[in-house]
Design a protein around this motif. Structure first.
Motif, short mmCIF file in Angstrom:
data_model
loop_
_atom_site.label_atom_id
_atom_site.label_comp_id
_atom_site.label_asym_id
_atom_site.label_seq_id
_atom_site.Cartn_x
_atom_site.Cartn_y
_atom_site.Cartn_z
N SER A 123 0.83 -1.20 0.00
CA SER A 123 0.00 0.00 0.00
C SER A 123 0.86 1.25 0.00
N LEU A 124 0.25 2.36 -0.37
CA LEU A 124 0.93 3.65 -0.44
C LEU A 124 0.12 4.67 0.35
N THR A 156 9.46 8.90 2.55
CA THR A 156 10.15 9.91 1.74
C THR A 156 9.42 11.23 1.85
N SER A 157 10.16 12.32 1.95
CA SER A 157 9.53 13.64 1.91
C SER A 157 10.07 14.39 0.69
N ILE A 158 9.18 15.15 0.07
CA ILE A 158 9.51 15.92 -1.13
C ILE A 158 8.94 17.32 -0.95
N LYS A 159 9.76 18.32 -1.22
CA LYS A 159 9.29 19.71 -1.18
C LYS A 159 9.16 20.21 -2.61
N ARG A 160 8.15 21.04 -2.82
CA ARG A 160 7.88 21.56 -4.17
C ARG A 160 7.17 22.90 -4.05
N ALA A 172 4.70 7.18 2.24
CA ALA A 172 5.13 6.03 3.02
C ALA A 172 4.60 4.75 2.40
N THR A 173 5.43 3.73 2.42
CA THR A 173 5.03 2.42 1.91
C THR A 173 5.90 1.35 2.56
N GLY A 174 5.56 0.12 2.31
CA GLY A 174 6.39 -0.98 2.80
C GLY A 174 6.03 -1.43 4.19
#
Length: 184
Positions: A123-124, A156-160, A172-174
Protein backbone atom coordinates in the motif's frame (compact mmCIF):
# COMPACT_ATOMS: atom_id res chain seq x y z
CA UNK A 1 -25.48 16.12 -17.83
CA UNK A 2 -22.10 15.65 -16.16
CA UNK A 3 -21.15 17.90 -13.30
CA UNK A 4 -18.21 20.11 -14.34
CA UNK A 5 -15.05 19.39 -12.39
CA UNK A 6 -14.13 21.97 -9.77
CA UNK A 7 -10.73 23.54 -10.13
CA UNK A 8 -8.29 21.55 -8.05
CA UNK A 9 -5.69 23.40 -5.99
CA UNK A 10 -2.04 22.57 -6.73
CA UNK A 11 -1.79 20.48 -3.55
CA UNK A 12 -4.59 18.16 -4.68
CA UNK A 13 -3.26 17.83 -8.23
CA UNK A 14 0.17 16.91 -6.89
CA UNK A 15 -1.26 14.47 -4.34
CA UNK A 16 -3.10 12.64 -7.11
CA UNK A 17 0.06 12.42 -9.21
CA UNK A 18 1.94 10.92 -6.27
CA UNK A 19 -0.86 8.46 -5.48
CA UNK A 20 -0.20 6.49 -8.71
CA UNK A 21 -3.77 5.23 -8.96
CA UNK A 22 -4.43 1.89 -10.64
CA UNK A 23 -7.85 0.74 -11.87
CA UNK A 24 -8.31 -1.90 -9.20
CA UNK A 25 -7.14 0.19 -6.23
CA UNK A 26 -9.17 0.57 -3.08
CA UNK A 27 -8.64 4.16 -1.96
CA UNK A 28 -9.29 5.93 1.33
CA UNK A 29 -9.15 9.70 1.57
CA UNK A 30 -8.91 11.05 5.11
CA UNK A 31 -10.29 14.58 5.20
CA UNK A 32 -12.05 14.41 1.83
CA UNK A 33 -13.39 17.96 2.09
CA UNK A 34 -15.83 18.90 -0.67
CA UNK A 35 -14.90 15.91 -2.85
CA UNK A 36 -12.59 17.57 -5.36
CA UNK A 37 -10.04 14.73 -5.22
CA UNK A 38 -12.79 12.10 -5.31
CA UNK A 39 -14.15 13.69 -8.47
CA UNK A 40 -10.79 13.01 -10.13
CA UNK A 41 -10.13 9.61 -8.55
CA UNK A 42 -13.42 7.83 -9.24
CA UNK A 43 -13.27 8.00 -13.07
CA UNK A 44 -9.83 6.32 -12.93
CA UNK A 45 -11.10 3.31 -11.02
CA UNK A 46 -12.35 0.20 -12.77
CA UNK A 47 -13.02 -2.52 -10.22
CA UNK A 48 -11.56 -0.37 -7.44
CA UNK A 49 -13.45 1.74 -4.97
CA UNK A 50 -13.20 5.02 -3.09
CA UNK A 51 -14.05 5.93 0.50
CA UNK A 52 -13.87 9.49 1.79
CA UNK A 53 -14.19 10.52 5.40
CA UNK A 54 -14.50 13.99 6.90
CA UNK A 55 -15.66 15.42 10.23
CA UNK A 56 -17.58 18.25 8.58
CA UNK A 57 -21.24 17.65 7.71
CA UNK A 58 -21.03 20.46 5.12
CA UNK A 59 -17.99 18.83 3.47
CA UNK A 60 -19.69 15.44 3.23
CA UNK A 61 -22.83 17.04 1.81
CA UNK A 62 -20.72 18.81 -0.84
CA UNK A 63 -18.79 15.59 -1.58
CA UNK A 64 -22.00 13.66 -2.09
CA UNK A 65 -23.42 16.36 -4.36
CA UNK A 66 -20.23 16.59 -6.43
CA UNK A 67 -19.89 12.80 -6.73
CA UNK A 68 -23.55 11.74 -6.73
CA UNK A 69 -23.24 9.41 -9.73
CA UNK A 70 -20.32 7.50 -8.18
CA UNK A 71 -22.06 7.26 -4.80
CA UNK A 72 -25.30 6.07 -6.43
CA UNK A 73 -23.38 3.42 -8.39
CA UNK A 74 -21.71 2.20 -5.19
CA UNK A 75 -18.23 3.17 -6.40
CA UNK A 76 -17.78 5.91 -3.80
CA UNK A 77 -18.72 6.04 -0.14
CA UNK A 78 -18.63 9.20 1.96
CA UNK A 79 -18.64 9.03 5.75
CA UNK A 80 -19.19 11.91 8.14
CA UNK A 81 -17.09 11.51 11.25
CA UNK A 82 -13.62 11.32 12.70
CA UNK A 83 -11.12 8.91 11.19
CA UNK A 84 -11.30 5.62 13.09
CA UNK A 85 -9.45 2.56 11.81
CA UNK A 86 -10.91 0.30 14.48
CA UNK A 87 -14.21 -0.09 12.63
CA UNK A 88 -12.51 -1.18 9.37
CA UNK A 89 -10.96 -4.46 8.28
CA UNK A 90 -7.14 -4.55 8.44
CA UNK A 91 -5.11 -4.33 5.20
CA UNK A 92 -8.15 -2.99 3.36
CA UNK A 93 -6.72 -0.15 1.25
CA UNK A 94 -4.15 0.03 -1.55
CA UNK A 95 -3.86 3.83 -1.40
CA UNK A 96 -4.52 6.27 1.43
CA UNK A 97 -4.59 10.00 0.82
CA UNK A 98 -4.56 12.90 3.29
CA UNK A 99 -4.26 16.53 2.17
CA UNK A 100 -3.64 19.14 4.88
CA UNK A 101 -4.63 16.73 7.67
CA UNK A 102 -2.66 18.11 10.59
CA UNK A 103 -3.51 15.30 13.01
CA UNK A 104 -0.63 13.20 11.70
CA UNK A 105 2.06 15.71 12.66
CA UNK A 106 0.48 18.19 15.12
CA UNK A 107 -1.03 15.72 17.57
CA UNK A 108 0.56 12.72 19.22
CA UNK A 109 0.71 10.75 15.95
CA UNK A 110 -1.57 7.93 17.11
CA UNK A 111 -3.45 8.14 13.80
CA UNK A 112 -0.37 6.89 11.96
CA UNK A 113 -0.73 3.48 13.64
CA UNK A 114 -4.39 3.46 12.60
CA UNK A 115 -3.47 4.19 8.98
CA UNK A 116 -0.84 1.42 9.02
CA UNK A 117 -3.48 -1.03 10.25
CA UNK A 118 -5.55 -0.37 7.12
CA UNK A 119 -2.66 -0.96 4.73
CA UNK A 120 -0.94 -4.05 3.37
CA UNK A 121 2.80 -4.23 2.58
CA UNK A 122 2.41 -2.79 -0.94
CA UNK A 123 0.00 0.00 0.00
CA UNK A 124 0.93 3.65 -0.44
CA UNK A 125 0.16 6.46 2.03
CA UNK A 126 0.43 9.95 0.53
CA UNK A 127 0.17 13.08 2.62
CA UNK A 128 0.42 16.53 1.05
CA UNK A 129 0.58 19.78 2.99
CA UNK A 130 0.42 23.42 2.02
CA UNK A 131 1.62 25.06 5.23
CA UNK A 132 0.73 28.73 5.70
CA UNK A 133 4.45 29.46 6.06
CA UNK A 134 7.15 27.82 3.96
CA UNK A 135 9.32 27.43 7.11
CA UNK A 136 6.84 24.90 8.48
CA UNK A 137 7.60 22.41 5.70
CA UNK A 138 10.87 21.31 7.32
CA UNK A 139 9.26 20.91 10.75
CA UNK A 140 6.35 18.87 9.38
CA UNK A 141 8.70 16.69 7.29
CA UNK A 142 11.00 15.97 10.27
CA UNK A 143 8.11 15.16 12.58
CA UNK A 144 6.37 12.85 10.13
CA UNK A 145 9.51 11.00 9.07
CA UNK A 146 10.39 10.36 12.72
CA UNK A 147 6.89 9.20 13.67
CA UNK A 148 6.33 7.09 10.58
CA UNK A 149 9.67 5.26 10.63
CA UNK A 150 8.34 2.69 13.10
CA UNK A 151 5.37 1.81 10.88
CA UNK A 152 6.70 1.91 7.31
CA UNK A 153 9.71 0.47 5.52
CA UNK A 154 10.15 3.55 3.35
CA UNK A 155 9.25 7.16 4.20
CA UNK A 156 10.15 9.91 1.74
CA UNK A 157 9.53 13.64 1.91
CA UNK A 158 9.51 15.92 -1.13
CA UNK A 159 9.29 19.71 -1.18
CA UNK A 160 7.88 21.56 -4.17
CA UNK A 161 6.68 25.02 -5.08
CA UNK A 162 3.74 25.13 -7.46
CA UNK A 163 1.87 28.26 -8.54
CA UNK A 164 3.54 30.12 -5.67
CA UNK A 165 2.43 27.54 -3.09
CA UNK A 166 5.08 25.91 -0.89
CA UNK A 167 4.09 22.25 -0.77
CA UNK A 168 5.33 19.20 1.11
CA UNK A 169 4.58 15.56 0.36
CA UNK A 170 5.35 12.68 2.70
CA UNK A 171 5.01 9.27 1.08
CA UNK A 172 5.13 6.03 3.02
CA UNK A 173 5.03 2.42 1.91
CA UNK A 174 6.39 -0.98 2.80
CA UNK A 175 6.19 -3.25 5.76
CA UNK A 176 7.36 -1.92 9.09
CA UNK A 177 11.05 -2.43 9.75
CA UNK A 178 11.92 -5.65 11.55
CA UNK A 179 13.14 -5.21 15.08
CA UNK A 180 16.32 -7.11 15.80
CA UNK A 181 16.22 -9.25 18.90
CA UNK A 182 18.84 -8.32 21.45
CA UNK A 183 21.12 -11.03 22.70
CA UNK A 184 22.48 -10.44 26.15
Amino acid sequence: MREPKALAPARIKWALELLRIEKDNSILEIGCGSGIAAQRICPLLGRGGYMGIDRSPAAIKASLARNAAYAKAGRAIFIEGAFNAQDREPALFDRILAVNVNAFWAGDGAEIADVRRLMHAKSLFVQVYEPPEADQRAKIARTLKRRMAAYFGDVTSIKRTSSGASLLAVIATGAPPQRLARSD
